[in-house]
Design an enzyme around this catalytic site. Structure first.
Site, PDB file in Angstrom:
ATOM      1  N   GLY A 156      28.871  85.991  10.676  1.00  0.00           N
ATOM      2  CA  GLY A 156      28.702  84.565  10.376  1.00  0.00           C
ATOM      3  C   GLY A 156      27.693  84.442   9.245  1.00  0.00           C
ATOM      4  O   GLY A 156      27.454  85.383   8.492  1.00  0.00           O
ATOM      5  N   ARG A 157      27.065  83.259   9.163  1.00  0.00           N
ATOM      6  CA  ARG A 157      26.120  83.015   8.056  1.00  0.00           C
ATOM      7  C   ARG A 157      25.017  84.067   8.003  1.00  0.00           C
ATOM      8  O   ARG A 157      24.692  84.591   6.954  1.00  0.00           O
ATOM      9  CB  ARG A 157      25.438  81.651   8.239  1.00  0.00           C
ATOM     10  CG  ARG A 157      26.314  80.465   8.034  1.00  0.00           C
ATOM     11  CD  ARG A 157      25.450  79.206   8.116  1.00  0.00           C
ATOM     12  NE  ARG A 157      26.252  78.016   8.156  1.00  0.00           N
ATOM     13  CZ  ARG A 157      26.778  77.519   9.272  1.00  0.00           C
ATOM     14  NH1 ARG A 157      26.569  78.108  10.429  1.00  0.00           N
ATOM     15  NH2 ARG A 157      27.506  76.424   9.233  1.00  0.00           N
ATOM     16  N   ILE A 158      24.416  84.358   9.179  1.00  0.00           N
ATOM     17  CA  ILE A 158      23.247  85.251   9.176  1.00  0.00           C
ATOM     18  C   ILE A 158      23.683  86.698   8.918  1.00  0.00           C
ATOM     19  O   ILE A 158      23.029  87.439   8.187  1.00  0.00           O
ATOM     20  CB  ILE A 158      22.442  85.106  10.491  1.00  0.00           C
ATOM     21  CG1 ILE A 158      21.973  83.649  10.659  1.00  0.00           C
ATOM     22  CG2 ILE A 158      21.241  86.053  10.500  1.00  0.00           C
ATOM     23  CD1 ILE A 158      21.331  83.328  12.005  1.00  0.00           C
ATOM     24  N   ARG A 179      35.172  88.879  14.955  1.00  0.00           N
ATOM     25  CA  ARG A 179      36.378  88.569  15.722  1.00  0.00           C
ATOM     26  C   ARG A 179      37.528  88.099  14.819  1.00  0.00           C
ATOM     27  O   ARG A 179      38.641  88.539  14.956  1.00  0.00           O
ATOM     28  CB  ARG A 179      36.030  87.473  16.738  1.00  0.00           C
ATOM     29  CG  ARG A 179      36.507  87.842  18.111  1.00  0.00           C
ATOM     30  CD  ARG A 179      35.963  86.913  19.145  1.00  0.00           C
ATOM     31  NE  ARG A 179      34.879  87.554  19.872  1.00  0.00           N
ATOM     32  CZ  ARG A 179      33.998  86.902  20.609  1.00  0.00           C
ATOM     33  NH1 ARG A 179      34.038  85.593  20.687  1.00  0.00           N
ATOM     34  NH2 ARG A 179      33.061  87.559  21.247  1.00  0.00           N
ATOM     35  N   ALA A 240      19.720  88.443  17.338  1.00  0.00           N
ATOM     36  CA  ALA A 240      20.710  87.444  17.776  1.00  0.00           C
ATOM     37  C   ALA A 240      20.254  86.806  19.092  1.00  0.00           C
ATOM     38  O   ALA A 240      19.547  85.785  19.082  1.00  0.00           O
ATOM     39  CB  ALA A 240      22.074  88.102  17.905  1.00  0.00           C
ATOM     40  N   ARG A 241      20.626  87.405  20.195  1.00  0.00           N
ATOM     41  CA  ARG A 241      20.177  86.964  21.513  1.00  0.00           C
ATOM     42  C   ARG A 241      19.995  88.198  22.381  1.00  0.00           C
ATOM     43  O   ARG A 241      20.786  89.148  22.296  1.00  0.00           O
ATOM     44  CB  ARG A 241      21.204  86.037  22.168  1.00  0.00           C
ATOM     45  CG  ARG A 241      21.146  84.608  21.689  1.00  0.00           C
ATOM     46  CD  ARG A 241      19.856  83.906  22.136  1.00  0.00           C
ATOM     47  NE  ARG A 241      19.785  82.534  21.676  1.00  0.00           N
ATOM     48  CZ  ARG A 241      19.150  82.136  20.564  1.00  0.00           C
ATOM     49  NH1 ARG A 241      18.539  82.997  19.786  1.00  0.00           N
ATOM     50  NH2 ARG A 241      19.119  80.851  20.244  1.00  0.00           N
ATOM     51  N   GLU A 270      13.348  86.892  27.991  1.00  0.00           N
ATOM     52  CA  GLU A 270      12.097  86.656  27.253  1.00  0.00           C
ATOM     53  C   GLU A 270      11.406  85.388  27.774  1.00  0.00           C
ATOM     54  O   GLU A 270      12.090  84.477  28.239  1.00  0.00           O
ATOM     55  CB  GLU A 270      12.377  86.547  25.734  1.00  0.00           C
ATOM     56  CG  GLU A 270      13.239  85.371  25.316  1.00  0.00           C
ATOM     57  CD  GLU A 270      13.607  85.419  23.830  1.00  0.00           C
ATOM     58  OE1 GLU A 270      14.105  86.453  23.359  1.00  0.00           O
ATOM     59  OE2 GLU A 270      13.396  84.392  23.159  1.00  0.00           O
ATOM     60  N   HIS A 288      10.393  86.821  19.016  1.00  0.00           N
ATOM     61  CA  HIS A 288      11.407  85.839  18.604  1.00  0.00           C
ATOM     62  C   HIS A 288      10.935  85.033  17.378  1.00  0.00           C
ATOM     63  O   HIS A 288      10.805  83.806  17.438  1.00  0.00           O
ATOM     64  CB  HIS A 288      11.757  84.902  19.772  1.00  0.00           C
ATOM     65  CG  HIS A 288      13.113  84.277  19.637  1.00  0.00           C
ATOM     66  ND1 HIS A 288      13.915  83.979  20.705  1.00  0.00           N
ATOM     67  CD2 HIS A 288      13.818  83.877  18.545  1.00  0.00           C
ATOM     68  CE1 HIS A 288      15.051  83.424  20.290  1.00  0.00           C
ATOM     69  NE2 HIS A 288      15.005  83.350  18.974  1.00  0.00           N
ATOM     70  N   GLY A 290      12.470  85.026  14.322  1.00  0.00           N
ATOM     71  CA  GLY A 290      13.516  84.883  13.291  1.00  0.00           C
ATOM     72  C   GLY A 290      13.375  83.652  12.403  1.00  0.00           C
ATOM     73  O   GLY A 290      13.411  83.749  11.183  1.00  0.00           O
TER      74      GLY A 290
END
Ligand code: DGY
Length: 322
Positions: A156-158, A179, A240-241, A270, A288, A290
């Site tokens: 995606g964008r990131i 995907r 990401a997560r 977290e 975290h 980012g």
């Protein structure tokens, strides 16, 4: 009457000022996360809730009746902490803040990649503790980054912004899994190559950087069997997560040196961080960070404000996810 909105955490002062002017806003002066009971009560009292990633909004936090809330304007691009189905069932719109944190998140992915490969955290700890005995040819030897292969999961964008940094800044070859098919021209512009499985990317990359959303079917997307496919000398980067990676399997793989190390900005559960991760020298851990720049956090807040204003003026929502 101004719409009543609640901001669950402190936001940048410039954005809080605008919110205070335009809405009947309740701020969280103490900045402590709201409890599940407080979050549930908010649905009864406010027209809009402005949560962020640290607020868990599972289905059980949505009351079944007497809801006043019509909009959840999330401060952040990721929204896996919100039960989207529960919002949809209650006719609550949900928005996020895409685009404005792309560069800073890609920057943090590259910081982690460089730090873990070049042992920056370890070196700084050694120096600060007074244990550095001076330069020598065999001291703290790391892994060269320039010219290596970066594997990206989620273009995606990131993911794209990270690919550009790696390719144009560090002369890296970029392989990726996504995907859906990414446009050929865009792929060429990033000097990248789309592969058909996650395993293909993991098996060939020297660095693997995760850029897919969390939650749902991405939970534990990177599990023990996928981690086992990574090269022995490879590094895993996650901005990401936390739940995209099976954290137990990650710790086990790192303890057994199945691959070289990890750079992590996000964690499952977290802010609790397993002691095992904190003990490892071949892991760089960030809290975290980012999107944590002045410019980006203000832009995120402004984006949420744009969604709020559009909603209460009856205009289409710029960043509707539900
Ligand atoms: C987001 O926006 O989802 C980020 O994780 C917050 O930095």
């Amino acid at each position: 009457m101004k719409p009543r909105v609640i901001v669950t955490r402190r936001w940048p002062a410039a954005v809080e000022r605008i919110l205070a002017e335009r809405f009947d806003t309740t701020f969280n002066q103490g900045d402590a996360p709201l409890s599940p009971v407080q979050l549930k009560a908010a649905f009864l009292k406010f027209d809009a809730i402005l949560p962020t990633v640290s607020d868990k909004l599972p289905a059980s936090s949505f009351p079944d009746s007497d809801l006043r809330t019509k909009l959840i304007a999330n401060f952040g691009v990721g929204f896996s902490h919100i039960d989207i189905g529960a919002a949809r069932e209650r006719d609550i719109a949900v928005t996020n803040t895409p685009g404005v944190l792309t560069d800073c998140t890609a920057d943090i992915a590259m910081s982690l990649l460089l730090s873990v490969a070049r042992r920056a955290g370890e070196g700084e700890r050694q120096l600060r503790s007074g244990d550095w005995a001076g330069w020598c040819p065999t001291h703290m030897i790391g892994t060269k980054v320039s010219g290596k292969t970066l594997g990206i999961i989620g273009m995606g964008r990131i993911g794209k912004a990270t690919a550009k940094r790696a390719h144009f800044g560090f002369d890296m070859d970029v392989l990726f899994y996504n995907r859906s098919k990414v446009d050929d021209e865009e792929i060429r512009a990033m000097g990248a190559c789309q592969l058909s499985t996650i395993e293909d990317v993991l098996a060939s990359a020297d660095f693997v950087s995760l850029h897919c959303p969390g939650g749902g079917e991405n939970r534990h997307l990177i599990n023990a069997s996928r981690l086992a496919v990574m090269k022995r000398g490879a590094f895993l980067i996650n901005t990401a997560r936390g739940d995209v990676v099976d954290q137990g399997a990650l710790i086990e793989s790192l303890e057994n040196r199945k691959f070289a190390g990890a750079g992590l900005d996000v964690f499952d559960g977290e802010p609790h961080i397993p002691e095992a991760l904190k003990r490892m020298e071949n892991v760089v851990l960030l809290p975290h960070l980012g999107s944590a720049t002045d410019e980006t956090r203000v832009a995120m807040g402004m984006r949420a404000v744009e969604n709020l204003v559009a909603f209460f003026e009856g205009r289409p929502l710029p960043d509707r996810v539900v």
